[in-house]
Design an enzyme around this catalytic site. Structure first.
Site, PDB file in Angstrom:
ATOM      1  CB  CYS A  98       2.824   1.102  -1.181  1.00  0.00           C
ATOM      2  SG  CYS A  98       1.055   1.366  -1.184  1.00  0.00           S
ATOM      3  CD  GLU A  99       0.122   4.968  -6.913  1.00  0.00           C
ATOM      4  OE1 GLU A  99      -1.052   4.871  -7.306  1.00  0.00           O
ATOM      5  OE2 GLU A  99       1.053   5.334  -7.651  1.00  0.00           O
ATOM      6  CG  HIS A 100      -2.408   3.013  -2.522  1.00  0.00           C
ATOM      7  ND1 HIS A 100      -2.518   1.721  -3.009  1.00  0.00           N
ATOM      8  CD2 HIS A 100      -2.808   3.823  -3.527  1.00  0.00           C
ATOM      9  CE1 HIS A 100      -2.977   1.761  -4.245  1.00  0.00           C
ATOM     10  NE2 HIS A 100      -3.152   3.018  -4.587  1.00  0.00           N
ATOM     11  CG  HIS A 101      -0.755   2.583   3.037  1.00  0.00           C
ATOM     12  ND1 HIS A 101      -1.223   1.634   2.161  1.00  0.00           N
ATOM     13  CD2 HIS A 101      -1.810   2.945   3.809  1.00  0.00           C
ATOM     14  CE1 HIS A 101      -2.501   1.403   2.399  1.00  0.00           C
ATOM     15  NE2 HIS A 101      -2.884   2.182   3.384  1.00  0.00           N
ATOM     16  CD  GLN A 139       3.974  -6.992  -7.198  1.00  0.00           C
ATOM     17  OE1 GLN A 139       3.914  -6.874  -5.978  1.00  0.00           O
ATOM     18  NE2 GLN A 139       4.054  -8.173  -7.786  1.00  0.00           N
ATOM     19  CG  HIS A 167       2.958  -5.122  -1.550  1.00  0.00           C
ATOM     20  ND1 HIS A 167       2.811  -3.984  -2.333  1.00  0.00           N
ATOM     21  CD2 HIS A 167       3.211  -6.135  -2.415  1.00  0.00           C
ATOM     22  CE1 HIS A 167       2.967  -4.310  -3.606  1.00  0.00           C
ATOM     23  NE2 HIS A 167       3.204  -5.607  -3.679  1.00  0.00           N
ATOM     24  CB  CYS A 169       0.798  -1.266   2.680  1.00  0.00           C
ATOM     25  SG  CYS A 169       0.578  -2.161   1.130  1.00  0.00           S
TER      26      CYS A 169
END
Length: 207
Positions: A98-101, A139, A167, A169
Site C-alpha cells: 500500500c502506498e499510504h502505509h 488496488q 490489506h 493496513c
C-alpha cells in the site's frame, strides 16, 4: 520561494523529474533511523544486519520499477487454430504494498481477454501482474494498470480484470478488520459493452 518553505497546505505540482535513487548505504542508514524511532537499539546484536536485509528485501518487493509491461507482452502467437473465445487465467497470486502505509496487501487476480490478432503466453499474464504489483500501489490503480497494459500491447477485442485482496493496513492497524477482502474489477471493449460476456467471466472464475 524555496520548496522547503512553501506554506503548509499548498499543493506541489506532480514531479516530472525521475527520483534520484539513494545508495545502498543511504538506504541502510534510513532503516537504522526507523529502528531507533521505533524505540529499539539498531546497534544491538539482533539488529546489526537488519538494515542490509531490509534494503535487499525492498529490492525484491519493489522490483517492478525496473520492469516493463511492453517487454513482458511483446511476444504473441498467431497459430491458435482460429481460437477467438475468452482466454482466462484465474487465481494468480500476488502481493503488493500500500502506498499510504507501505504495508502489504495480498490476494489473487483473474485476467481474461478476447483475442484479436494472436494470444500471449499464459505465464506472461501472471508476469504482468507482478510488474505492477511490485511497486507502491493502491488496488484500484493496480487493476487499472494491468488492464490498460493488456489493451495497449495486445489490442484485444475486450479485456476483464478482477482482483481480490486483504490489506494489512486494515487488518494490522486502524479498524483491524481481520479477513476483510477488497474486490476491484474493470471491463473494456466487448466485456464493457456486453453484460453476457461479463456474466461468462464471473461464471468462469467461480468454477
Amino acid at each position: 520561494m524555496d520548496a522547503r518553505t512553501k506554506p503548509v497546505g499548498t499543493a506541489f505540482p506532480p514531479s516530472t523529474t525521475p527520483a534520484v535513487r539513494p545508495t545502498q548505504e543511504e538506504a541502510e542508514a534510513a532503516v537504522r533511523t526507523l529502528l531507533a524511532w521505533a524505540g529499539d537499539d539498531p546497534t544491538r546484536e539482533g539488529l546489526i544486519e537488519t538494515p542490509g536485509r531490509v534494503a535487499r528485501a525492498y529490492g525484491e518487493f519493489f522490483a517492478g520499477y525496473g520492469q516493463d509491461a511492453k517487454t513482458v507482452l511483446s511476444k504473441t502467437f498467431r497459430e491458435v487454430g482460429g481460437y477467438d473465445d475468452i482466454v482466462l487465467v484465474r487465481d494468480i497470486p500476488f502481493s503488493s504494498h500500500c502506498e499510504h502505509h507501505m504495508v502489504p496487501f495480498v490476494g489473487k487476480a483473474h485476467i481474461a481477454y478476447l483475442p484479436h490478432d494472436g494470444v500471449v503466453g499464459l505465464s506472461k499474464l501472471a508476469r504482468l501482474v507482478e510488474v505492477f504489483a511490485k511497486r507502491l500501489q493502491t488496488q484500484e490503480n493496480l487493476t487499472a494498470q494491468i488492464i490498460d497494459a493488456i489493451n495497449e500491447h495486445l489490442g484485444p477485442r475486450g479485456a476483464a480484470v478482477m482482483m481480490e485482496a486483504e490489506h494489512m493496513c486494515m487488518s494490522m492497524r486502524g479498524v483491524r478488520a481481520h479477513g476483510a477482502s477488497t474486490i476491484t474489477h474493470r471491463f473494456t471493449g466487448v466485456f464493457a459493452e456486453d453484460r453476457t460476456e461479463q456474466d461468462r467471466f464471473f461464471a468462469m472464475i467461480k468454477r
